[in-house]
Design an enzyme around this catalytic site. Structure first.
Site, mmCIF file in Angstrom:
data_model
loop_
_atom_site.group_PDB
_atom_site.id
_atom_site.type_symbol
_atom_site.label_atom_id
_atom_site.label_comp_id
_atom_site.label_asym_id
_atom_site.label_seq_id
_atom_site.Cartn_x
_atom_site.Cartn_y
_atom_site.Cartn_z
ATOM 1 N N ARG A 1 59.981 2.065 31.259
ATOM 2 C CA ARG A 1 61.427 1.885 31.468
ATOM 3 C C ARG A 1 61.827 0.457 31.121
ATOM 4 O O ARG A 1 60.981 -0.408 30.920
ATOM 5 C CB ARG A 1 61.744 2.113 32.952
ATOM 6 C CG ARG A 1 60.984 1.120 33.831
ATOM 7 C CD ARG A 1 61.475 1.074 35.254
ATOM 8 N NE ARG A 1 60.877 -0.040 35.967
ATOM 9 C CZ ARG A 1 59.697 -0.028 36.567
ATOM 10 N NH1 ARG A 1 58.959 1.067 36.548
ATOM 11 N NH2 ARG A 1 59.243 -1.110 37.195
ATOM 12 N N GLU B 1 36.837 -0.186 41.896
ATOM 13 C CA GLU B 1 37.009 -1.167 40.832
ATOM 14 C C GLU B 1 36.450 -2.485 41.318
ATOM 15 O O GLU B 1 36.478 -2.770 42.514
ATOM 16 C CB GLU B 1 38.508 -1.369 40.528
ATOM 17 C CG GLU B 1 39.095 -0.375 39.579
ATOM 18 C CD GLU B 1 40.540 -0.683 39.225
ATOM 19 O OE1 GLU B 1 41.015 -1.801 39.508
ATOM 20 O OE2 GLU B 1 41.192 0.211 38.666
ATOM 21 N N LYS C 1 48.088 7.503 37.070
ATOM 22 C CA LYS C 1 47.412 6.217 36.864
ATOM 23 C C LYS C 1 45.952 6.372 36.425
ATOM 24 O O LYS C 1 45.455 5.599 35.611
ATOM 25 C CB LYS C 1 47.481 5.363 38.137
ATOM 26 C CG LYS C 1 48.902 5.108 38.636
ATOM 27 C CD LYS C 1 49.809 4.472 37.588
ATOM 28 C CE LYS C 1 51.285 4.626 37.946
ATOM 29 N NZ LYS C 1 52.205 4.374 36.840
ATOM 30 N N HIS D 1 54.261 -5.958 47.075
ATOM 31 C CA HIS D 1 54.419 -5.292 45.779
ATOM 32 C C HIS D 1 55.869 -5.242 45.302
ATOM 33 O O HIS D 1 56.207 -4.486 44.393
ATOM 34 C CB HIS D 1 53.769 -3.913 45.782
ATOM 35 C CG HIS D 1 52.323 -3.985 46.208
ATOM 36 N ND1 HIS D 1 51.361 -4.539 45.415
ATOM 37 C CD2 HIS D 1 51.705 -3.649 47.355
ATOM 38 C CE1 HIS D 1 50.199 -4.519 46.055
ATOM 39 N NE2 HIS D 1 50.382 -3.988 47.243
HETATM 40 C C1 MV4 Z 1 43.794 -4.868 41.699
HETATM 41 C C2 MV4 Z 1 43.751 -6.198 42.167
HETATM 42 C C3 MV4 Z 1 42.567 -6.880 42.020
HETATM 43 N N1 MV4 Z 1 41.486 -6.283 41.440
HETATM 44 N N2 MV4 Z 1 42.708 -4.323 41.117
HETATM 45 C C4 MV4 Z 1 48.056 -3.739 43.492
HETATM 46 C C5 MV4 Z 1 48.975 -2.615 43.126
HETATM 47 C C6 MV4 Z 1 48.309 -1.828 42.042
HETATM 48 N N3 MV4 Z 1 49.226 -1.481 41.014
HETATM 49 C C7 MV4 Z 1 47.202 -2.699 41.562
HETATM 50 N N4 MV4 Z 1 47.053 -3.780 42.476
HETATM 51 C C8 MV4 Z 1 46.013 -4.630 42.382
HETATM 52 N N5 MV4 Z 1 44.901 -4.136 41.784
HETATM 53 C C9 MV4 Z 1 41.585 -5.026 41.015
HETATM 54 N N6 MV4 Z 1 40.514 -4.455 40.478
HETATM 55 C C10 MV4 Z 1 44.898 -6.739 42.753
HETATM 56 C C11 MV4 Z 1 46.030 -5.950 42.866
HETATM 57 C C12 MV4 Z 1 47.171 -6.570 43.493
HETATM 58 C C13 MV4 Z 1 48.352 -6.828 42.779
HETATM 59 C C14 MV4 Z 1 48.508 -6.484 41.440
HETATM 60 C C15 MV4 Z 1 49.688 -6.739 40.760
HETATM 61 C C16 MV4 Z 1 50.737 -7.364 41.427
HETATM 62 C C17 MV4 Z 1 50.607 -7.713 42.731
HETATM 63 C C18 MV4 Z 1 49.428 -7.455 43.430
HETATM 64 C C19 MV4 Z 1 49.308 -7.835 44.782
HETATM 65 C C20 MV4 Z 1 48.164 -7.573 45.451
HETATM 66 C C21 MV4 Z 1 47.094 -6.935 44.818
#
Ligand code: MV4
Length: 497
Positions: free
Chosen positions: A291, A199, A116, A234
Site C-alpha cells: 500500500r 528465527e 507472512k 509497533h
Molecule cells: C525480529 C526482530 C529481531 N530479530 N526478528 C516485530 C514485528 C514483526 N513484524 C517483526 N518484528 C521483529 N522481528 C528477528 N529475527 C525484531 C523485531 C522488532 C521490530 C521490527 C520492526 C520494527 C519494530 C520492531 C520492534 C521490536 C521488535
C-alpha cells in the site's frame, strides 16, 4: 487518465490523494461516516457520499457500499489510501470484478505478501535474504536442535502472526520449551493457529524500509530507504529519509533486493519492502506493505517524486515517469506523526474539540493534516490527526527546522504527541543518529533530555501563565487560551524531574 477517482478513506491521507487528483485535473469522490460529515476530505472533494455510522465496520470497511457509490458517481478508479481496505485482496478483486481500477497492486500480489510465512518462503526462493530460521509448525525436539545450529538468542514467532504478537525471545535451551508453549498458546488465542517457528534474534536491529514503484510494463524502481526505528508498540512515531545507517552502497544493494522482492510476486503500483538491518550491516526481509504508507512524504521530499501521482499514472496503465538512474536522494527529511494522544499518560488517546489551531509553515515545512479549528477528534478512528514533515540540506538543518516547526504548532483542546517529538529532537542519541527499535523504551527510562535553557523558559512561562489566569477574575474562553508546546514541555519536566 481516470474520469473520476473515489477515495475510500478519511483524514489526512484522503486529503493527500484528493490534492494529487486536483493537480492532475481528475474529479474526486469522497465517502464519509457520520462523525466525518464536516471533515476536510469531504469539503475538498468534488462530491461526497454518506456511507454509514461511526464504526469503520459500518462505513469505511463496507466494500459493497463503497463500490456502489463508485458506480453511482461514475468513478472508474478507487484509491484505498492506507489502513481500512488498502491491503484487502478481496476488495481489490471486487473492484476488478466491478470494472473499477483499484489504485494499488493486483489482488494476487496482496495475497502473496499477506501470509507472512508464505511470503518468507517466496522471498527465499527469489534470493531475497531472510533472517536464518526454521519452517513453521515445529515440535519441541526440532526446535531445540535448530536453536543449537542457529545459536542463541533466538526469537519464537507465530506463523500467523505479525505486528509482534506471539513473539518470544529465548536466551538458552532451558527457556525454550516454556517459550514455545507460551507462544503457541498466545498464537492459538490470537489467530486460531498455534504454529510457531524460530528465527535468529537480530539485536540491536533497525527497521529500514525501501519504497518501490512498479508499472504494468515490467519497470520496477526503488526510491531509497526510510529509517523507521522510532516506534512504540509497533506504531511508528517518526520517520526519516535517508537513514544514518545506510550509505550509497548499502542503499543500492537493499534497493536491488527490494526490486527483486516486488518482481517475485508480480507487483505493480507503490509498495514498501521492510527490512531488519543488523549492527553488522546485514539486512533481512521482514515483510512487504502492499500500500501507500503513512511515511511516504519523507521519500517524496528527498527524491522529488510525487508517489501518489505516480500511483495514479501506473494504475491508469502509463509507464513510470522515472528511471532508476534518475532517482537521487537530496538532503534530509523527517516526519513527526501528530497524534491526539497524551505522551505524559502512556499515549492515552484523547478525543474532543480542537478549540484553536495554528499549523507551522515556512521554508522546508510540509503539513499533511486533517485538522481544522472546531473539529471534533473522534475516538472511533486512528489517533493520527496530522503529519509534520520537514526537509533540510543536512540532517542537522532538518532537526533544527523540525524543532522550530514543532514550536510553531498550536493545537488547543486536545493533547497531542508534539511534546514527545520536541523531546526526541533534543535527544543526544537521536541527534547522533544512534537508533534501533528500542529507542523509545530507552527514552522513557531516561531522565528528561530537554536542554537546560528551554526547560527554565518553559517552567517560567507556565508559572506566568498560571499567575495571569489566577488574577483575571473571569476565566478566559477556551478558544482564547493558546496552548504552547513549551507549557507541555514544562509538564514533561514536572513528570520527569
Ligand atoms: C525480529 C526482530 C529481531 N530479530 N526478528 C516485530 C514485528 C514483526 N513484524 C517483526 N518484528 C521483529 N522481528 C528477528 N529475527 C525484531 C523485531 C522488532 C521490530 C521490527 C520492526 C520494527 C519494530 C520492531 C520492534 C521490536 C521488535
Amino acid at each position: 487518465m481516470f474520469r473520476k477517482v473515489l477515495v475510500a478513506n478519511r483524514g489526512e491521507i484522503a486529503v493527500r490523494i484528493i490534492r494529487a487528483c486536483q493537480e492532475l485535473g481528475i474529479p474526486t469522490v469522497a465517502v464519509y461516516s457520520e462523525p466525518d460529515r464536516l471533515a476536510l476530505h469531504v469539503r475538498y472533494a468534488d462530491e461526497a457520499y454518506y456511507i454509514g455510522p461511526a464504526p469503520a465496520t459500518e462505513s469505511y470497511l463496507r466494500m459493497d457500499r463503497i463500490i456502489q457509490v463508485a458506480k453511482e458517481a461514475g468513478a472508474d478508479a478507487i484509491h484505498p489510501g492506507y489502513g481500512f481496505l488498502a491491503e484487502n485482496a478481496d476488495f481489490a478483486q471486487a473492484c476488478r470484478d466491478a470494472g473499477i481500477t483499484f489504485i494499488g497492486p493486483p489482488p494476487e500480489a496482496i495475497r502473496a505478501m499477506g501470509d507472512k510465512v508464505q511470503a518468507r518462503r517466496t522471498m527465499m526462493a527469489a534470493g531475497v535474504p531472510v533472517v536464518p530460521g526454521t519452517a513453521e509448525g515445529i515440535t519441541d525436539e526440532e526446535a531445540l536442535a535448530a536453536a543449537e545450529t542457529l545459536g542463541y538468542p533466538i526469537l519464537v514467532k507465530a506463523a500467523a502472526g505479525g505486528g509482534g504478537k506471539g513473539m518470544r525471545t529465548v536466551h538458552s535451551p532451558e527457556e525454550l520449551p516454556r517459550a514455545l508453549a507460551a507462544a503457541r498458546r498466545e498464537a492459538k488465542a490470537a489467530f486460531g493457529d498455534d504454529r510457531v517457528y524460530l528465527e535468529k534474534l537480530i539485536h540491536p536491529a533497525r527497521h529500514v524500509e525501501i519504497q518501490i514503484l512498479a508499472d504494468e510494463h515490467g519497470h520496477v524502481i526503488h526510491l531509497g530507504e526510510r529509517e523507521c526505528s522510532i516506534q512504540r508498540r509497533h506504531q511508528k512515531l517518526l520517520e526519516e529519509a535517508p537513514s544514518t545507517a545506510v550509505d550509497s552502497d548499502l542503499r543500492r544493494r537493499m534497493g536491488e533486493v527490494a526490486v527483486r522482492a516486488a518482481q517475485a510476486v508480480g507487483y505493480t503500483n507503490a509498495g514498501t519492502v521492510e527490512f531488519l538491518l543488523g549492527p553488522d550491516g546485514n539486512f533481512y526481509f521482514l515483510e512487504m506493505n502492499t500500500r501507500l504508507q503513512v511515511e511516504h512524504p519523507v521519500t517524496e521530499m528527498v527524491t522529488g517524486v510525487d508517489i501518489v501521482k505516480e500511483q495514479l499514472f501506473v494504475a491508469a496503465g502509463r509507464t513510470l515517469r522515472w528511471r532508476q538512474e534518475d532517482i537521487r536522494m537530496k538532503g534530509w527529511a523527517i516526519e513527526c506523526r501528530i497524534t491526539a494522544e497524551d505522551p505524559f499518560n502512556n499515549f492515552l488517546p484523547t478525543g474532543g474539540k480542537v478549540t484553536y489551531l495554528h499549523e507551522p509553515s515556512g521554508p522546508g515545512v510540509r503539513v499533511d493534516s486533517s485538522l481544522y479549528g472546531g473539529m471534533e477528534v473522534s475516538l472511533h478512528y486512528d489517533p493520527m490527526v496530522a503529519k509534520l514533515i520537514v526537509w533540510g540540506e543536512t540532517r542537522e538543518e532538518a532537526i533544527l527546522r523540525m524543532r522550530r516547526a514543532l514550536e510553531e504548532y498550536r493545537i488547543g483542546g486536545v493533547r497531542t504527541s508534539i511534546p514527545f517529538h520536541i523531546q526526541v529532537m533534543h535527544n543526544d542519541a537521536f541527534i547522533a543518529g544512534r537508533l534501533d527499535t528500542r529507542f523509545v523504551e530507552r527514552l522513557f527510562a531516561e531522565p528528561n533530555t530537554l536542554p537546560r535553557e528551554p526547560q527554565v523558559v518553559a517552567v517560567a512561562a507556565a508559572l506566568i501563565q498560571r499567575e495571569r489566569e489566577r488574577r483575571t477574575a473571569i476565566r478566559l474562553k477556551p478558544h482564547r487560551r493558546l496552548p504552547s508546546p513549551w507549557r507541555w514541555a514544562a509538564r514533561l519536566e514536572a513528570v520527569r524531574p
